[in-house]
Design a protein around this motif. Sequence first.
Motif, PDB file in Angstrom:
ATOM      1  N   MET A 108      32.316  96.439  71.342  1.00 28.52           N
ATOM      2  CA  MET A 108      31.168  96.927  70.618  1.00 28.52           C
ATOM      3  C   MET A 108      29.906  96.173  71.011  1.00 28.52           C
ATOM      4  SD  MET A 108      30.561  99.271  68.557  1.00 28.52           S
ATOM      5  CE  MET A 108      29.540  99.862  67.301  1.00 28.52           C
ATOM      6  N   VAL A 109      30.008  94.856  71.128  1.00 30.87           N
ATOM      7  CA  VAL A 109      28.858  94.044  71.497  1.00 30.87           C
ATOM      8  C   VAL A 109      28.423  94.374  72.923  1.00 30.87           C
ATOM      9  CG1 VAL A 109      28.044  91.691  71.877  1.00 30.87           C
ATOM     10  CG2 VAL A 109      29.477  92.196  69.912  1.00 30.87           C
ATOM     11  N   LEU A 110      29.398  94.568  73.803  1.00 31.20           N
ATOM     12  CA  LEU A 110      29.084  94.907  75.193  1.00 31.20           C
ATOM     13  C   LEU A 110      28.393  96.263  75.280  1.00 31.20           C
ATOM     14  CD1 LEU A 110      29.326  93.885  78.065  1.00 31.20           C
ATOM     15  CD2 LEU A 110      31.525  95.039  78.222  1.00 31.20           C
ATOM     16  N   GLY A 111      28.817  97.203  74.474  1.00 33.59           N
ATOM     17  CA  GLY A 111      28.178  98.515  74.439  1.00 33.59           C
ATOM     18  C   GLY A 111      26.742  98.441  73.942  1.00 33.59           C
ATOM     19  N   ASP A 112      26.498  97.629  72.920  1.00 36.80           N
ATOM     20  CA  ASP A 112      25.133  97.444  72.414  1.00 36.80           C
ATOM     21  C   ASP A 112      24.247  96.771  73.455  1.00 36.80           C
ATOM     22  OD1 ASP A 112      25.848  98.605  70.027  1.00 36.80           O
ATOM     23  OD2 ASP A 112      26.217  96.680  69.017  1.00 36.80           O
ATOM     24  N   CYS A 113      24.802  95.790  74.153  1.00 38.15           N
ATOM     25  CA  CYS A 113      24.056  95.099  75.201  1.00 38.15           C
ATOM     26  C   CYS A 113      23.712  96.074  76.328  1.00 38.15           C
ATOM     27  CB  CYS A 113      24.871  93.926  75.727  1.00 38.15           C
ATOM     28  SG  CYS A 113      24.013  92.942  76.956  1.00 38.15           S
ATOM     29  N   TRP A 114      24.665  96.901  76.719  1.00 32.88           N
ATOM     30  CA  TRP A 114      24.422  97.886  77.772  1.00 32.88           C
ATOM     31  C   TRP A 114      23.354  98.897  77.338  1.00 32.88           C
ATOM     32  CZ3 TRP A 114      25.113  98.038  82.713  1.00 32.88           C
ATOM     33  CH2 TRP A 114      24.934  99.229  83.372  1.00 32.88           C
ATOM     34  N   LYS A 115      23.406  99.306  76.086  1.00 35.75           N
ATOM     35  CA  LYS A 115      22.415 100.245  75.567  1.00 35.75           C
ATOM     36  C   LYS A 115      21.019  99.632  75.581  1.00 35.75           C
ATOM     37  CE  LYS A 115      23.589 102.840  72.107  1.00 35.75           C
ATOM     38  NZ  LYS A 115      23.904 103.337  70.755  1.00 35.75           N
ATOM     39  N   GLN A 116      20.919  98.364  75.210  1.00 36.60           N
ATOM     40  CA  GLN A 116      19.633  97.671  75.214  1.00 36.60           C
ATOM     41  C   GLN A 116      19.099  97.518  76.640  1.00 36.60           C
ATOM     42  OE1 GLN A 116      18.136  96.934  72.402  1.00 36.60           O
ATOM     43  NE2 GLN A 116      16.382  95.835  73.221  1.00 36.60           N
ATOM     44  N   LEU A 117      19.956  97.154  77.578  1.00 39.26           N
ATOM     45  CA  LEU A 117      19.533  97.036  78.975  1.00 39.26           C
ATOM     46  C   LEU A 117      19.105  98.382  79.539  1.00 39.26           C
ATOM     47  CD1 LEU A 117      22.092  94.509  80.470  1.00 39.26           C
ATOM     48  CD2 LEU A 117      19.656  94.168  80.091  1.00 39.26           C
ATOM     49  N   SER A 118      19.814  99.435  79.180  1.00 39.85           N
ATOM     50  CA  SER A 118      19.433 100.776  79.623  1.00 39.85           C
ATOM     51  C   SER A 118      18.069 101.160  79.059  1.00 39.85           C
ATOM     52  CB  SER A 118      20.475 101.796  79.182  1.00 39.85           C
ATOM     53  OG  SER A 118      21.705 101.543  79.792  1.00 39.85           O
ATOM     54  N   TRP A 119      17.818 100.801  77.820  1.00 41.51           N
ATOM     55  CA  TRP A 119      16.525 101.103  77.210  1.00 41.51           C
ATOM     56  C   TRP A 119      15.407 100.343  77.914  1.00 41.51           C
ATOM     57  CZ3 TRP A 119      12.789  98.371  74.431  1.00 41.51           C
ATOM     58  CH2 TRP A 119      11.833  99.171  73.803  1.00 41.51           C
ATOM     59  N   PHE A 120      15.627  99.051  78.235  1.00 44.09           N
ATOM     60  CA  PHE A 120      14.621  98.264  78.961  1.00 44.09           C
ATOM     61  C   PHE A 120      14.358  98.855  80.343  1.00 44.09           C
ATOM     62  CE2 PHE A 120      15.641  94.388  76.263  1.00 44.09           C
ATOM     63  CZ  PHE A 120      14.456  94.487  75.554  1.00 44.09           C
ATOM     64  N   TYR A 121      15.409  99.293  81.035  1.00 43.45           N
ATOM     65  CA  TYR A 121      15.244  99.889  82.359  1.00 43.45           C
ATOM     66  C   TYR A 121      14.460 101.198  82.249  1.00 43.45           C
ATOM     67  CZ  TYR A 121      16.275 101.766  86.948  1.00 43.45           C
ATOM     68  OH  TYR A 121      16.163 102.301  88.204  1.00 43.45           O
ATOM     69  N   TYR A 122      14.752 101.972  81.242  1.00 37.71           N
ATOM     70  CA  TYR A 122      14.021 103.223  81.032  1.00 37.71           C
ATOM     71  C   TYR A 122      12.543 102.936  80.760  1.00 37.71           C
ATOM     72  CZ  TYR A 122      12.793 107.778  79.129  1.00 37.71           C
ATOM     73  OH  TYR A 122      12.187 108.990  78.901  1.00 37.71           O
ATOM     74  N   GLN A 123      12.251 101.926  79.953  1.00 39.05           N
ATOM     75  CA  GLN A 123      10.864 101.542  79.698  1.00 39.05           C
ATOM     76  C   GLN A 123      10.175 101.076  80.973  1.00 39.05           C
ATOM     77  OE1 GLN A 123       9.040 101.815  76.812  1.00 39.05           O
ATOM     78  NE2 GLN A 123      10.810 103.044  76.230  1.00 39.05           N
ATOM     79  N   TYR A 124      10.896 100.328  81.807  1.00 40.77           N
ATOM     80  CA  TYR A 124      10.363  99.882  83.100  1.00 40.77           C
ATOM     81  C   TYR A 124      10.021 101.095  83.972  1.00 40.77           C
ATOM     82  CZ  TYR A 124      10.755  98.275  87.952  1.00 40.77           C
ATOM     83  OH  TYR A 124      10.562  98.064  89.284  1.00 40.77           O
ATOM     84  N   LEU A 125      10.894 102.077  83.993  1.00 41.58           N
ATOM     85  CA  LEU A 125      10.625 103.289  84.780  1.00 41.58           C
ATOM     86  C   LEU A 125       9.403 104.032  84.254  1.00 41.58           C
ATOM     87  CD1 LEU A 125      14.197 104.776  85.355  1.00 41.58           C
ATOM     88  CD2 LEU A 125      12.772 103.536  86.976  1.00 41.58           C
ATOM     89  N   LEU A 126       9.253 104.098  82.953  1.00 38.27           N
ATOM     90  CA  LEU A 126       8.119 104.813  82.378  1.00 38.27           C
ATOM     91  C   LEU A 126       6.802 104.074  82.588  1.00 38.27           C
ATOM     92  CD1 LEU A 126       9.593 106.093  79.003  1.00 38.27           C
ATOM     93  CD2 LEU A 126       9.071 107.428  81.048  1.00 38.27           C
ATOM     94  N   VAL A 127       6.807 102.770  82.397  1.00 38.53           N
ATOM     95  CA  VAL A 127       5.570 101.998  82.511  1.00 38.53           C
ATOM     96  C   VAL A 127       5.077 101.973  83.954  1.00 38.53           C
ATOM     97  CG1 VAL A 127       4.635  99.659  82.343  1.00 38.53           C
ATOM     98  CG2 VAL A 127       5.973 100.604  80.469  1.00 38.53           C
ATOM     99  N   THR A 128       5.983 101.854  84.906  1.00 37.10           N
ATOM    100  CA  THR A 128       5.587 101.785  86.310  1.00 37.10           C
ATOM    101  C   THR A 128       5.527 103.162  86.968  1.00 37.10           C
ATOM    102  OG1 THR A 128       7.891 101.438  86.956  1.00 37.10           O
ATOM    103  CG2 THR A 128       6.516  99.473  86.641  1.00 37.10           C
ATOM    104  N   ALA A 129       5.834 104.211  86.232  1.00 37.25           N
ATOM    105  CA  ALA A 129       5.824 105.591  86.732  1.00 37.25           C
ATOM    106  C   ALA A 129       6.825 105.802  87.860  1.00 37.25           C
ATOM    107  CB  ALA A 129       4.429 106.012  87.152  1.00 37.25           C
TER     108      ALA A 129
END
Length: 68
Positions: free
Chosen positions: A1-22
């Motif tokens: 469960m903790v690993l899944g939450d960590c993966w979800k958070q990292l995916s969200w950060f990567y998605y934000q990186y993609l959006l901010v840098t276009a």
Amino acid sequence: MVLGDCWKQLSWFYYQYLLVTALYMLEPWERTVFNSLLISVAAMAVYTGYVFMPQHIMAILHYFEVVQ
């Protein structure tokens, strides 16, 4: 469960990186080239700081006579 939450958070950060840098508009190979260049420049900056900063810090300390 903790690993899944960590993966979800990292995916969200990567998605934000993609959006901010276009990067979401680029094709996968273009995104890979851009990320490779970015990582290379960041690694060179860290290496340069690691190699040359001690010399500059010692010069500053000698200038202000903190170290003899």
